[in-house]
Design a protein around this motif. Structure first.
Motif, mmCIF file in Angstrom:
data_model
loop_
_atom_site.group_PDB
_atom_site.id
_atom_site.type_symbol
_atom_site.label_atom_id
_atom_site.label_comp_id
_atom_site.label_asym_id
_atom_site.label_seq_id
_atom_site.Cartn_x
_atom_site.Cartn_y
_atom_site.Cartn_z
ATOM 1 N N PHE A 1 47.921 82.699 39.504
ATOM 2 C CA PHE A 1 48.831 82.486 38.386
ATOM 3 C C PHE A 1 48.183 81.760 37.214
ATOM 4 C CE2 PHE A 1 51.811 83.613 41.580
ATOM 5 C CZ PHE A 1 52.998 83.955 40.962
ATOM 6 N N GLY A 2 47.009 81.156 37.429
ATOM 7 C CA GLY A 2 46.460 80.304 36.391
ATOM 8 C C GLY A 2 47.209 78.992 36.379
ATOM 9 N N PRO A 3 47.396 78.351 35.202
ATOM 10 C CA PRO A 3 48.066 77.056 35.170
ATOM 11 C C PRO A 3 49.570 77.190 35.406
ATOM 12 C CG PRO A 3 47.586 77.785 32.941
ATOM 13 C CD PRO A 3 46.952 78.792 33.862
ATOM 14 N N VAL A 4 50.103 76.297 36.232
ATOM 15 C CA VAL A 4 51.542 76.252 36.502
ATOM 16 C C VAL A 4 51.984 74.796 36.396
ATOM 17 C CG1 VAL A 4 53.363 76.661 38.194
ATOM 18 C CG2 VAL A 4 51.457 78.267 38.012
ATOM 19 N N PRO B 1 52.090 79.054 28.037
ATOM 20 C CA PRO B 1 52.658 77.997 27.194
ATOM 21 C C PRO B 1 54.173 77.896 27.359
ATOM 22 C CG PRO B 1 52.227 79.949 25.882
ATOM 23 C CD PRO B 1 51.688 80.248 27.253
ATOM 24 N N LEU B 2 54.701 76.668 27.246
ATOM 25 C CA LEU B 2 56.130 76.450 27.369
ATOM 26 C C LEU B 2 56.778 76.485 25.994
ATOM 27 C CD1 LEU B 2 56.425 73.471 29.897
ATOM 28 C CD2 LEU B 2 56.254 75.908 30.376
ATOM 29 N N THR B 3 57.819 77.289 25.870
ATOM 30 C CA THR B 3 58.641 77.228 24.665
ATOM 31 C C THR B 3 59.611 76.055 24.808
ATOM 32 O OG1 THR B 3 60.370 78.657 25.558
ATOM 33 C CG2 THR B 3 58.496 79.733 24.456
ATOM 34 N N THR B 4 60.291 75.719 23.731
ATOM 35 C CA THR B 4 61.269 74.633 23.818
ATOM 36 C C THR B 4 62.371 74.976 24.813
ATOM 37 O OG1 THR B 4 62.392 75.574 21.885
ATOM 38 C CG2 THR B 4 60.829 73.797 21.482
ATOM 39 N N LEU C 1 56.379 67.394 29.070
ATOM 40 C CA LEU C 1 56.161 68.728 29.625
ATOM 41 C C LEU C 1 55.327 69.580 28.670
ATOM 42 C CD1 LEU C 1 59.688 69.472 31.127
ATOM 43 C CD2 LEU C 1 57.539 69.364 32.415
ATOM 44 N N HIS C 2 55.625 69.520 27.384
ATOM 45 C CA HIS C 2 54.864 70.296 26.409
ATOM 46 C C HIS C 2 53.412 69.836 26.349
ATOM 47 C CE1 HIS C 2 58.093 72.743 24.915
ATOM 48 N NE2 HIS C 2 58.840 71.696 24.598
#
Length: 908
Positions: free
Chosen positions: A793-796, A818-821, A855-856
């Motif tokens: 999965f790569g980064p989690v 990347p995490l969205t808002t 988290l971001h």
């Protein structure tokens, strides 16, 4: 292109690169060109000298002039040596090959510490196929890895094609005109625009590569047979009986007859007098490579390999499978399979059944990708009984080349497809899967069933990286991508029935119209379980309710603006066709934007009485599906409602973090790995430094070995401290107090020391507890944020509340950066213990924005630095305002298997 006429499977070694010791294998890639054909992209080597000379001889004088700004009819020996002998760092050349010919080359040469000049030369016959754009993407990626941040180029004004390559790459390009030459200069750091450009081109080219397979003008079956009961016979018969509109050919060495059941037969594919677009292969695995070469010579576009005996049988089969795919891609062909059931396209003017299934589905709006060949036949039969028509179907078997990602790219722009179904046994490239699925789900519903979630098992023959993440990761990835996850094939088809015929719900309020109290109770119980709300009281009619009774109740619910969806239950007390009830139901629902599901006479399809006929004799949109019982109907409705809510949410973006110092972090990691080539856990000072590049600070903690040291350190901090045992075996033990808080003075510290050393049984050896003294943080809710670099999965990134109970219950949320808002907000809210963050039982609410900010930052760090294989902010106190990180652990190690979804286009 030179034909591989003189090439045999035994001569495939000629395609192996004779590479120097420092040859960068990671720069190699199979790529899809603009027209959907494939090619090989790789670094040049000294052994490519003859290839380069032959290529240059085919290039027009004008293209040579554009490259060198002067007549340059041929390359000297010195030129050839310079162009093929590069150091892969300051000087790099990438070439594109098809078969045994070079068709394009791009190179950069470093001109400064961070700057390089870039240039391209594309064979005229292959210009316009997107080679320049692909080469630029891969050169930029390689240059970034080698510390180059900016490209410059000189272009003649009338070389519009090359100017377009630069200006349409998505970078911010500066141009100047000097001495009759346009000077082009641009930063090569990836941007949102350049990513968007790359992904749009990726979608178009991969979609076209699938379209070439699904819409052939001619098909040949290699291994066709007259003998009943053979695979070759079944394939030819199914192809012929499907009404395929194109030309068909049977390939078999036995040419004693002129045709097989009306299909002309030839001894080899080369003997077919016309062009052949698609070839279905049903011969022994060890003979397939020779057939691939024959197909390449014939100009075939794609292969469906139903033959078994590949990776599913062991090492020898894996070698044959790699050989099959490598050879096919090198000659521009895509491969479905091996060990595949095949493909179906029901489109008018095609009508193609290139599978082992005798069932040719009716034309419809649902597309289906299925990895399992064994399940393919019963799946097609089940869909037929439910009245769900298909637009296209692909069963990929070992999925050595064409995958669900490719099909989703095609269905994204396929106007015949409105709903996509996926039956997945493995995820070869989860990061790309998530990215492509999210884009598709934003336009069309995607229903996915993943087998083996509990065991993370991978079927024999599917060569994928094995993830060590829990099954919840896949469920979270589905939610993040907007997929409708289901647990059974029955649920898959239930949801498909609804989505194919009814609109999406606009909310969670559901009205029930029923003539069965028992079935109404089942519907209400299911609604409570899946989070749907009852709109008013259920309209419970008598068991012998007539059509007029149903009509009156239905008129009320369809007119009620509070109702978002309608469930209709009709079970007559005596045998009845229910035609009159069906007529009033169809009339009431006609033209409504509220989805309707029914339990109508216990049918599990779209009953004829409730169909809106389409032009192909099937059920058009507006038809009302029926389910065996209301539990299935409500379950499908809940899935559609959740998807509709995902679609309605404003699609948030990835927030900008202006205080992040990515280059500083990258330099730190590179320097750290020079000191620790095999990787290591970071000490406190290195942890603080790395996290500071991303705006994360950890409250300092100071190790102490005695009461006197603890008192001295607390005094230095001005007291108001804690004493904490950090040894892993005692952290968060519910039966042991590993933290002593509110230490105000020396007496408090000595009391704490004495009590904790006795409790832990380390009075004679306090070092075992690894005690630290730390300043008191504001009171808050303890949470944990972690990140792991998974081989698949790569980064989690994970989030949860801190505590043993949370660990035991696995109450964690997962997302892929990347995490969205929206992603960050959902991570915090979907854990079961989330109420503790919102003022549970009168406690102070926690600063949710502070959690999302962390988290971001963790997401950005782990996305930027794949060498950070593990990061754990394992103790965070979230107060009314702000969050304090109390403890962190980080491990850096070389990434032996690079991430699969790279910033450049490639087939994986």
């Amino acid at each position: 292109m030179t034909s591989p006429d003189d090439t045999s499977a035994g001569q495939l070694a000629q395609y192996a690169v004779q590479a120097p010791a420092d040859y960068p294998v990671d720069f190699e890639a199979d790529v899809v060109l603009r027209d959907g054909a494939t090619a090989r992209l790789r670094p040049i080597t000294p052994s490519d000298a003859d290839l380069l000379v032959e290529f240059y001889a085919r290039v027009s004088e004008q293209s040579k002039y554009y490259r060198f700004f002067a007549p340059y009819p041929q390359l000297s020996d010195r030129d050839v040596a310079r162009f093929t002998q590069v150091d892969y760092h300051d000087r790099l050349a990438l070439i594109v090959t098809v078969g045994n010919e070079m068709i394009g080359v791009g190179r950069y040469e470093r001109t400064g510490r961070r700057t390089a000049e870039v240039a391209f030369l594309i064979e005229d016959a292959h210009q316009g196929r997107g080679l320049g754009q692909l080469l630029l993407e891969h050169l930029a990626q390689a240059a970034r890895e080698n510390g180059i941040t900016r490209f410059v180029a000189e272009v003649l004004p009338d070389n519009r094609k090359m100017i377009t390559v630069f200006t349409e790459a998505g970078y911010k390009v500066a141009r100047e005109f000097e001495d009759g030459v346009i000077m082009v200069e641009f930063d090569i750091a990836p941007t949102d625009t350049s990513f968007g450009v790359m992904q749009a081109r990726e979608q178009r080219s991969e979609a076209l590569s699938i379209a070439r397979l699904l819409t052939p003008a001619s098909v040949a079956v290699i291994g066709a047979s007259r003998r009943e009961g053979t695979i070759g016979n079944a394939l030819l018969r199914n192809l012929r009986d499907s009404g395929f509109s194109g030309r068909m050919y049977a390939i078999n060495a036995d040419t004693s007859a002129e045709d097989f059941e009306g299909v002309p037969v030839y001894p080899t594919i080369r003997d077919v007098p016309d062009t052949v677009d698609l070839v279905i292969v049903a011969i022994r695995a060890d003979k397939v490579a020779d057939v691939v070469l024959d197909c390449a010579a014939k100009g075939v576009r794609g292969l469906v390999v139903v033959s078994s005996g590949f990776a599913e049988v062991g090492d020898e089969g894996r070698k044959l499978q790699r050989q099959l795919v490598g050879l096919a891609r090198s000659y521009g062909m895509r491969v479905i399979g091996p060990n595949a059931l095949g493909l179906i396209n029901t489109a008018a003017g095609v009508s193609l059944n290139a599978t082992l299934s005798p069932t040719m589905p009716s034309r419809g709006r649902v597309a289906f990708f299925c990895q399992s060949g064994a399940l393919g036949v019963p799946i097609l039969a089940d869909m037929a009984t439910r009245g769900v028509g298909l637009s296209s179907f692909v069963s990929a078997g070992n999925r050595a080349d064409v995958s669900g990602n490719d099909l989703m790219q095609f269905w994204y722009s396929d106007e015949a497809t409105e709903v996509v179904l996926l039956y997945l046994e493995s995820l070869g490239n989860p990061r790309k899967f998530s990215r492509v699925a999210r884009r598709l789900a934003g336009r069309k519903p995607v229903v996915a069933l993943k087998s083996g979630r509990a065991t993370q098992g991978v079927p024999v023959g599917q060569l994928v990286r094995r993830s060590k993440l829990p099954a919840a990761t896949i469920d979270s990835m589905f939610r993040q991508s907007g997929l409708i996850g289901v647990d059974t094939t029955g649920e898959l088809f239930d949801v498909a029935q609804l989505l194919a015929h009814q609109p999406l719900p606009k909310g969670r309020r559901v009205a029930i119209v029923s003539n069965s109290d028992a079935l109404t109770l089942l519907a209400l119980d299911t609604m409570a379980e899946v989070g749907l709300q009852v709109a008013g009281e259920p309209r419970n009619l008598s068991p012998d309710a007539a059509a007029a009774d149903f009509g009156a109740a239905l008129a009320e619910v369809f007119a009620d603006e509070r109702v978002h969806s309608v469930v209709v239950i009709y079970t007559p007390p005596v045998q009845s066709g229910g035609a009159e009830v069906a007529a009033v139901l169809a009339a009431a629902a006609a033209g409504s934007d509220k989805p309707v599901v029914s339990t109508f006479l216990a049918s599990r399809s779209v009953p004829k009485e409730l169909q809106v006929p389409d032009g192909d004799g099937g059920a058009a949109r507006g038809s009302i599906p029926s389910f065996l019982n209301p539990q299935y109907a409500v379950g499908a409705l809940a899935k559609a409602t959740q998807y509709a809510e995902w679609r309605r949410r404003s699609d948030s973006g990835v927030p900008d973090l202006p205080d992040v110092n990515t280059s500083g972090a990258e330099d730190f990691v590179a320097e750290y790995l020079q000191r620790h080539p095999k990787g290591a856990d970071l000490d406190d000072s290195d942890r603080q430094l790395l996290l500071s590049f991303y705006g994360i600070s950890v409250l300092p903690a100071f190790p102490v070995l005695s009461a006197d040291e603890a008192v001295a350190r607390a005094a230095d901090l001005g007291f108001e401290v804690i004493l904490k045992a950090t040894a892993e075996q005692w952290r968060m033990r519910p039966d042991l107090a590993d933290i002593w808080r509110h230490i105000h003075d020396e007496d408090d510290m000595r009391a704490a020391w004495g009590e904790m050393t006795r409790t832990f049984g380390v009075a004679s050896d306090p070092g075992r507890a690894q005690f630290v003294v730390q300043k008191m943080a504001p009171v808050g809710v303890p949470v944990v944020i972690s990140a792991l670099e998974d081989v698949s999965f790569g980064p989690v990134v994970t989030f949860g509340l801190s505590g043993v109970a949370t660990d035991l219950l696995g109450d964690r949320s997962y997302r892929m950066p990347p995490l969205t808002t929206r992603d960050a907000a959902e991570m915090v809210r979907e854990v079961r213990a989330a109420p503790l963050l919102y003022g549970y039982r009168g406690t102070d609410p926690a600063d949710i924005a502070a959690i999302e900010n962390l988290l971001h930052r963790v997401s950005r760090l782990t996305l930027d630095l794949e060498e950070v294989v593990k990061l754990d902010l394992r103790s965070i106190l979230v107060a009314i305002q702000g969050a304090t990180v109390l403890d962190a652990a980080i491990r850096i190690a070389p990434n032996e298997k690079p991430r699969q979804d790279t910033p450049v286009r490639r087939l994986t």
